[in-house]
Design a protein around this motif. Structure first.
Motif, PDB file in Angstrom:
ATOM      1  N   SER A  39       0.860  -1.168   0.000  1.00  8.77           N
ATOM      2  CA  SER A  39       0.000   0.000   0.000  1.00  8.77           C
ATOM      3  C   SER A  39       0.901   1.224   0.000  1.00  8.77           C
ATOM      4  O   SER A  39       1.818   1.323   0.819  1.00  8.77           O
ATOM      5  CB  SER A  39      -0.882  -0.004   1.255  1.00  8.77           C
ATOM      6  OG  SER A  39      -1.810   1.030   1.200  1.00  8.77           O
ATOM      7  N   ALA A  41       0.687   5.030   0.680  1.00 11.36           N
ATOM      8  CA  ALA A  41      -0.236   5.966   1.317  1.00 11.36           C
ATOM      9  C   ALA A  41      -0.176   7.343   0.660  1.00 11.36           C
ATOM     10  O   ALA A  41       0.918   7.826   0.359  1.00 11.36           O
ATOM     11  CB  ALA A  41       0.099   6.093   2.801  1.00 11.36           C
ATOM     12  N   GLY A  48      -6.101   6.125   6.455  1.00 10.89           N
ATOM     13  CA  GLY A  48      -5.853   4.907   7.216  1.00 10.89           C
ATOM     14  C   GLY A  48      -6.370   4.961   8.639  1.00 10.89           C
ATOM     15  O   GLY A  48      -6.121   4.058   9.428  1.00 10.89           O
ATOM     16  N   CYS A  79       3.218  -0.997   4.104  1.00  9.82           N
ATOM     17  CA  CYS A  79       2.770   0.348   3.721  1.00  9.82           C
ATOM     18  C   CYS A  79       3.983   1.246   3.530  1.00  9.82           C
ATOM     19  O   CYS A  79       4.847   1.338   4.407  1.00  9.82           O
ATOM     20  CB  CYS A  79       1.863   0.931   4.805  1.00  9.82           C
ATOM     21  SG  CYS A  79       1.271   2.594   4.426  1.00  9.82           S
ATOM     22  N   PHE A  81       4.917   4.900   3.535  1.00  8.87           N
ATOM     23  CA  PHE A  81       4.258   6.078   4.090  1.00  8.87           C
ATOM     24  C   PHE A  81       5.187   7.289   4.045  1.00  8.87           C
ATOM     25  O   PHE A  81       6.166   7.350   4.782  1.00  8.87           O
ATOM     26  CB  PHE A  81       3.827   5.806   5.543  1.00  8.87           C
ATOM     27  CG  PHE A  81       2.828   6.791   6.057  1.00  8.87           C
ATOM     28  CD1 PHE A  81       1.479   6.520   5.961  1.00  8.87           C
ATOM     29  CD2 PHE A  81       3.228   7.987   6.620  1.00  8.87           C
ATOM     30  CE1 PHE A  81       0.536   7.429   6.414  1.00  8.87           C
ATOM     31  CE2 PHE A  81       2.308   8.911   7.071  1.00  8.87           C
ATOM     32  CZ  PHE A  81       0.955   8.630   6.979  1.00  8.87           C
ATOM     33  N   PHE A  93      -1.000  -2.104   9.423  1.00 11.22           N
ATOM     34  CA  PHE A  93      -0.072  -2.819   8.547  1.00 11.22           C
ATOM     35  C   PHE A  93       0.944  -3.614   9.354  1.00 11.22           C
ATOM     36  O   PHE A  93       1.299  -3.242  10.468  1.00 11.22           O
ATOM     37  CB  PHE A  93       0.645  -1.824   7.627  1.00 11.22           C
ATOM     38  CG  PHE A  93      -0.284  -1.117   6.694  1.00 11.22           C
ATOM     39  CD1 PHE A  93      -0.619  -1.683   5.475  1.00 11.22           C
ATOM     40  CD2 PHE A  93      -0.852   0.094   7.045  1.00 11.22           C
ATOM     41  CE1 PHE A  93      -1.497  -1.042   4.619  1.00 11.22           C
ATOM     42  CE2 PHE A  93      -1.735   0.741   6.197  1.00 11.22           C
ATOM     43  CZ  PHE A  93      -2.058   0.165   4.983  1.00 11.22           C
ATOM     44  N   VAL A  96       5.449  -0.815   8.309  1.00 12.70           N
ATOM     45  CA  VAL A  96       5.295   0.537   7.788  1.00 12.70           C
ATOM     46  C   VAL A  96       6.685   1.083   7.525  1.00 12.70           C
ATOM     47  O   VAL A  96       7.525   1.138   8.417  1.00 12.70           O
ATOM     48  CB  VAL A  96       4.535   1.447   8.779  1.00 12.70           C
ATOM     49  CG1 VAL A  96       4.447   2.865   8.235  1.00 12.70           C
ATOM     50  CG2 VAL A  96       3.159   0.882   9.078  1.00 12.70           C
ATOM     51  N   GLU A 109      -2.656   7.206  -4.137  1.00 11.36           N
ATOM     52  CA  GLU A 109      -2.757   6.019  -3.291  1.00 11.36           C
ATOM     53  C   GLU A 109      -2.705   4.800  -4.208  1.00 11.36           C
ATOM     54  O   GLU A 109      -3.402   4.755  -5.218  1.00 11.36           O
ATOM     55  CB  GLU A 109      -4.072   6.013  -2.516  1.00 11.36           C
ATOM     56  CG  GLU A 109      -4.327   4.747  -1.731  1.00 11.36           C
ATOM     57  CD  GLU A 109      -5.672   4.740  -1.014  1.00 11.36           C
ATOM     58  OE1 GLU A 109      -5.981   3.702  -0.406  1.00 11.36           O
ATOM     59  OE2 GLU A 109      -6.404   5.737  -1.080  1.00 11.36           O
TER      60      GLU A 109
END
Length: 181
Positions: A39, A41, A48, A79, A81, A93, A96, A109
């Motif tokens: 993912s 972000a 989230g 993720c 981020f 997650f 991260v 995203e």
């Protein structure tokens, strides 16, 4: 259709169902079960911050595990981020990976189930120059779209991964491999 529109957050019931259907179609190609789901972000406030996102990821894992062989490992949610993640991101997650800066556009995203399916959403205000950003975009199991999206993220995730061994594992996961390979 191999690519379908998505309006609103991916975790919204109708969108989550649509994405899971895309994943189901993508798994029919015979691709190997991925080790990670990625993912990326967007840089939007409170992204989230709902348990619905965590629930959607859990359901995605169960869906993929249901068709996987018993010897495969559990799908890990990673993720990427940009910035400092809030506490709820770390709870959603398995891993991260944050970065002070990123070459990924801040409103973008992305959700990737490697070699199976992807979704890309842009968070943008609709109708006015400022306001609450509404995500809209697409989900796809088209091999070319999946390959291009994986390459896009693979070429830009280096600021998020500081450990060489993890970098190599994630890069390998993001290297597109057609089901026939």
């Amino acid at each position: 259709r191999k690519t379908v529109p998505v309006i609103g957050p991916l975790y919204a019931e109708a969108n989550a169902r649509r994405f899971l259907e895309v994943v189901d179609y993508g798994m029919r190609s015979g691709a190997e079960q991925p080790e990670f789901v990625f993912s990326v972000a967007p840089q939007t406030p409170l992204w989230g911050g709902t348990t619905q996102q965590r629930d959607t990821l859990s359901y995605l894992r169960r869906r993929i595990a249901a068709v996987a062989s018993a010897s495969t490992t559990e799908l890990r949610a990673v993720c990427l981020f940009p910035g400092k993640p809030a506490w709820f991101i770390n709870r959603t997650f398995d891993e991260v990976l944050d970065a002070d800066s990123s070459e990924i556009p801040p409103a973008l995203e992305i959700l990737i189930v490697p070699n199976i399916a992807v979704s890309a959403l842009v968070h943008a205000p609709i109708g006015v120059a400022s306001g609450y950003a509404v995500p809209f975009g697409w989900a796809s199991f088209d091999e070319n779209v999946v390959a291009r999206t994986q390459a896009f993220v693979k070429d830009r995730f280096w600021p998020f991964v500081r450990e060489q061994k993890l970098h190599d594992r994630l890069a390998h996961a993001l290297q597109y491999r057609a089901a026939s390979q």
